[in-house]
Design an enzyme around this catalytic site. Structure first.
Site, PDB file in Angstrom:
ATOM      1  CD  GLN A 351       7.902  28.356 -55.682  1.00 46.84           C
ATOM      2  OE1 GLN A 351       8.269  28.101 -54.535  1.00 46.84           O
ATOM      3  NE2 GLN A 351       8.729  28.760 -56.622  1.00 46.84           N
ATOM      4  CD  GLU A 378      -4.083  12.550 -34.259  1.00 50.60           C
ATOM      5  OE1 GLU A 378      -4.778  11.534 -34.436  1.00 50.60           O
ATOM      6  OE2 GLU A 378      -4.515  13.593 -33.770  1.00 50.60           O
TER       7      GLU A 378
HETATM    8  C1  LIG Z   1       4.057  18.600 -31.893  1.00 50.43           C
HETATM    9  C2  LIG Z   1       3.848  17.174 -31.478  1.00 50.43           C
HETATM   10  C3  LIG Z   1       2.687  16.818 -30.818  1.00 50.43           C
HETATM   11  C4  LIG Z   1       2.496  15.504 -30.394  1.00 50.43           C
HETATM   12  N1  LIG Z   1       1.388  15.191 -29.644  1.00 50.43           N
HETATM   13  C5  LIG Z   1       1.315  13.956 -29.076  1.00 50.43           C
HETATM   14  C6  LIG Z   1       0.300  13.660 -28.113  1.00 50.43           C
HETATM   15  O1  LIG Z   1      -0.561  14.500 -27.813  1.00 50.43           O
HETATM   16  N2  LIG Z   1       0.313  12.447 -27.508  1.00 50.43           N
HETATM   17  C7  LIG Z   1       1.255  11.488 -27.800  1.00 50.43           C
HETATM   18  O2  LIG Z   1       1.206  10.410 -27.220  1.00 50.43           O
HETATM   19  N3  LIG Z   1       2.221  11.731 -28.728  1.00 50.43           N
HETATM   20  C8  LIG Z   1       2.280  12.937 -29.359  1.00 50.43           C
HETATM   21  N4  LIG Z   1       3.282  13.204 -30.258  1.00 50.43           N
HETATM   22  C9  LIG Z   1       4.230  12.156 -30.605  1.00 50.43           C
HETATM   23  C10 LIG Z   1       4.103  11.654 -32.055  1.00 50.43           C
HETATM   24  O3  LIG Z   1       2.924  10.923 -32.208  1.00 50.43           O
HETATM   25  C11 LIG Z   1       5.383  10.854 -32.387  1.00 50.43           C
HETATM   26  O4  LIG Z   1       6.426  11.799 -32.496  1.00 50.43           O
HETATM   27  C12 LIG Z   1       5.246  10.029 -33.642  1.00 50.43           C
HETATM   28  O5  LIG Z   1       4.331   8.969 -33.464  1.00 50.43           O
HETATM   29  C13 LIG Z   1       6.584   9.461 -34.114  1.00 50.43           C
HETATM   30  O6  LIG Z   1       7.298   8.875 -33.070  1.00 50.43           O
HETATM   31  P1  LIG Z   1       8.846   9.266 -32.883  1.00 50.43           P
HETATM   32  O7  LIG Z   1       8.951  10.739 -32.843  1.00 50.43           O
HETATM   33  O8  LIG Z   1       9.375   8.498 -31.735  1.00 50.43           O
HETATM   34  O9  LIG Z   1       9.559   8.779 -34.213  1.00 50.43           O
HETATM   35  P2  LIG Z   1      10.143   7.280 -34.503  1.00 50.43           P
HETATM   36  O10 LIG Z   1       9.136   6.252 -34.180  1.00 50.43           O
HETATM   37  O11 LIG Z   1      11.486   7.158 -33.868  1.00 50.43           O
HETATM   38  O12 LIG Z   1      10.321   7.348 -36.075  1.00 50.43           O
HETATM   39  C14 LIG Z   1      11.432   7.949 -36.730  1.00 50.43           C
HETATM   40  C15 LIG Z   1      11.277   7.667 -38.223  1.00 50.43           C
HETATM   41  O13 LIG Z   1      11.352   6.244 -38.470  1.00 50.43           O
HETATM   42  C16 LIG Z   1      10.202   5.840 -39.167  1.00 50.43           C
HETATM   43  N5  LIG Z   1       9.826   4.473 -38.760  1.00 50.43           N
HETATM   44  C17 LIG Z   1       9.716   3.997 -37.504  1.00 50.43           C
HETATM   45  N6  LIG Z   1       9.338   2.708 -37.550  1.00 50.43           N
HETATM   46  C18 LIG Z   1       9.195   2.383 -38.842  1.00 50.43           C
HETATM   47  C19 LIG Z   1       8.801   1.199 -39.539  1.00 50.43           C
HETATM   48  N7  LIG Z   1       8.453   0.081 -38.871  1.00 50.43           N
HETATM   49  N8  LIG Z   1       8.772   1.210 -40.882  1.00 50.43           N
HETATM   50  C20 LIG Z   1       9.104   2.337 -41.558  1.00 50.43           C
HETATM   51  N9  LIG Z   1       9.478   3.491 -40.964  1.00 50.43           N
HETATM   52  C21 LIG Z   1       9.512   3.509 -39.617  1.00 50.43           C
HETATM   53  C22 LIG Z   1       9.131   6.843 -38.801  1.00 50.43           C
HETATM   54  O14 LIG Z   1       8.070   6.854 -39.759  1.00 50.43           O
HETATM   55  C23 LIG Z   1       9.931   8.135 -38.783  1.00 50.43           C
HETATM   56  O15 LIG Z   1      10.082   8.620 -40.088  1.00 50.43           O
HETATM   57  C24 LIG Z   1       3.474  14.507 -30.704  1.00 50.43           C
HETATM   58  C25 LIG Z   1       4.637  14.870 -31.405  1.00 50.43           C
HETATM   59  C26 LIG Z   1       4.840  16.188 -31.770  1.00 50.43           C
HETATM   60  C27 LIG Z   1       6.136  16.553 -32.455  1.00 50.43           C
END
Ligand SMILES: Cc1cc2nc3c(=O)[nH]c(=O)nc-3n(C[C@H](O)[C@H](O)[C@H](O)COP(=O)(O)OP(=O)(O)OC[C@H]3O[C@@H](n4cnc5c(N)ncnc54)[C@H](O)[C@@H]3O)c2cc1C
Length: 400
Positions: A351, A378
């Site tokens: 900003q 993470e």
């Molecule tokens: C660039 C990138 C690098 C990554 N690197 C790695 C890696 O090296 N190894 C690996 O294993 N994974 C990796 N990930 C995966 C990452 O850790 C997950 O995307 C993350 O943990 C969220 O899982 P999800 O995307 O399935 O979202 P979801 O679990 O589907 O969540 C969707 C939304 O719902 C919310 N939510 C879910 N459950 C609850 C609850 N009980 N209470 C409140 N809110 C909730 C979440 O906070 C989020 O806002 C990576 C992801 C990206 C995008």
């Protein structure tokens, strides 16, 4: 927690070395890396030579033996100029090598941790699946015992370093029904193992220097000797690695905030509007002051937590319940605050830059895209808040 925060001469020397490397080697290539969306092969090769892939690993396993404090120093300095390099190092070190360091057998340490610490083999960590993200205990990639092997079948996604990794820590279900309570096992899978291949590579908003890949397992037979920790205890292995990862994410964010502050200061001192540099407007000064406040707070939190993990050592059998709980709670607190404070600092710095902050190719524009993921990976910040609240409900507020 101890309130003392001092750095040894060795740690100060590491900071100087890394800061010079970040400024001279990483900063000049970061923009091109981002535009081309390419893994930074040349700087990674230099980081390997300099021992950056094994900073916290004991010397007996080929690392520099500078502990978590040294590791955070390195990430803080690199974070000042680029987040992709941080993600490559952290996926390798925090998430890839920690399972071996804390739970590996002497043979596994020799065979897999040592080449990883020397940077001969990049590591990755594979927990997430299409059906299980936040609910990581609900993973369905299956591991079935067959003779001297575990045969893995399933689809993992979003694996940082997935394309480049020579060896991956993979979490698979030895018993889907048991989930995180005894149903998940951690495996070391080497690149080239029959039945293991890299699938789709994602296009992302930021972190363009890193690969984020799908890993596919089709009747992939992994020797029993490659089970990390005990069968059924893989969830614990993964969470131990994530505790390290969340503090290291804090260190990288700390660097990102300092980088954003430096850019904002320089720009606002030089940008003239209404006949004076904009830094003299209170609206700008308040933003600068807020970033500085968060930097000071985060700096103390990150290094206290890193020192705490160093004091706990690598022998998990000696860890008490209170230490474990505090480590996990504090890692969650740091991950959450660091990612949100860094997002705010970078947004405020952008900003202050006005229109030019929105133009492709400025460091603050890249930092803005890179920082967003820290609130998600993470473990999302919602999940961190659940961890913190769960601990509060169980133990109240206790601090050693
Ligand atoms: C660039 C990138 C690098 C990554 N690197 C790695 C890696 O090296 N190894 C690996 O294993 N994974 C990796 N990930 C995966 C990452 O850790 C997950 O995307 C993350 O943990 C969220 O899982 P999800 O995307 O399935 O979202 P979801 O679990 O589907 O969540 C969707 C939304 O719902 C919310 N939510 C879910 N459950 C609850 C609850 N009980 N209470 C409140 N809110 C909730 C979440 O906070 C989020 O806002 C990576 C992801 C990206 C995008």
């Amino acid at each position: 927690m101890s309130i003392e925060l001092t750095f040894t001469d060795e740690q100060k020397a590491l900071r100087e070395t890394v800061a010079r490397f970040a400024k001279d080697e990483i900063a000049p290539v970061a923009h091109e890396m981002d535009e081309k969306e390419e893994f930074p092969t040349k700087t990674v090769a230099k980081m390997k030579e300099m021992g950056f892939f094994g900073v916290p690993i004991p010397e007996e396993y080929g690392g520099l033996g500078l502990g978590k404090v040294g590791y955070c120093i390195m990430l803080e300095e690199i974070g000042k100029v680029d987040a992709s390099h941080i993600a490559i190092l952290a996926a390798h070190t925090s998430l890839g090598t920690s399972p071996l360091l804390y739970y590996g057998t002497p043979e596994q340490k020799q065979k897999y941790l040592t080449p990883a610490a020397k940077g001969e083999r990049i590591m990755a960590f594979s927990l997430t699946e299409p059906v299980s993200g936040s609910d990581s205990g609900g993973l369905i990639t299956e591991a079935k015992e067959e003779g001297d092997y575990w045969v893995i079948n399933g689809d993992k996604i979003y694996v940082t370093n997935g394309v480049e990794a020579g060896q991956v820590v993979v979490m698979a279900a030895n018993d889907v029904k048991k989930g995180s309570h005894g149903g998940i096992t951690a495996f070391l899978v080497e690149k080239g193992t029959k039945g293991f291949r890299v699938g789709r590579e994602e296009k992302k908003m930021g972190l363009h220097g890193t690969s984020t890949a799908e890993l596919i397992f089709e009747n992939c037979a992994v020797p029993k000797a490659n089970v990390i920790g005990e069968v059924g205890q893989g969830f614990k292995v993964a969470m131990t690695a994530l505790d390290v990862g969340r503090v290291s994410l804090g260190a990288g964010s700390l660097g990102g905030m300092q980088g954003a502050l430096d850019l904002a200061l320089e720009y606002s001192k030089n940008r003239m509007q209404f006949d004076q540099p904009i830094v003299w407007y209170q609206a700008i000064q308040f933003k600068l002051a807020d970033i500085a406040m968060h930097i000071l707070a985060l700096r103390n939190m990150v290094y206290q937590a890193a020192a705490y993990q160093d004091r706990m050592g690598h022998d998990v059998s000696k860890w008490g319940r209170t230490e474990r709980k505090q480590k996990s709670r504090d890692s969650a607190i740091i991950k959450c605050l660091a990612s949100e404070w860094a997002s705010k600092a970078i947004t405020d710095s952008l900003q202050i830059h006005g229109g030019i902050g929105y133009i492709r190719g400025t460091p603050i524009e890249r930092a803005y895209r890179d920082a967003r993921i820290s609130e998600i990976f993470e473990g999302t910040n919602e999940i961190q808040r659940l961890i913190i609240a769960g601990d509060l409900i169980e133990r109240g507020w206790v601090n050693e």
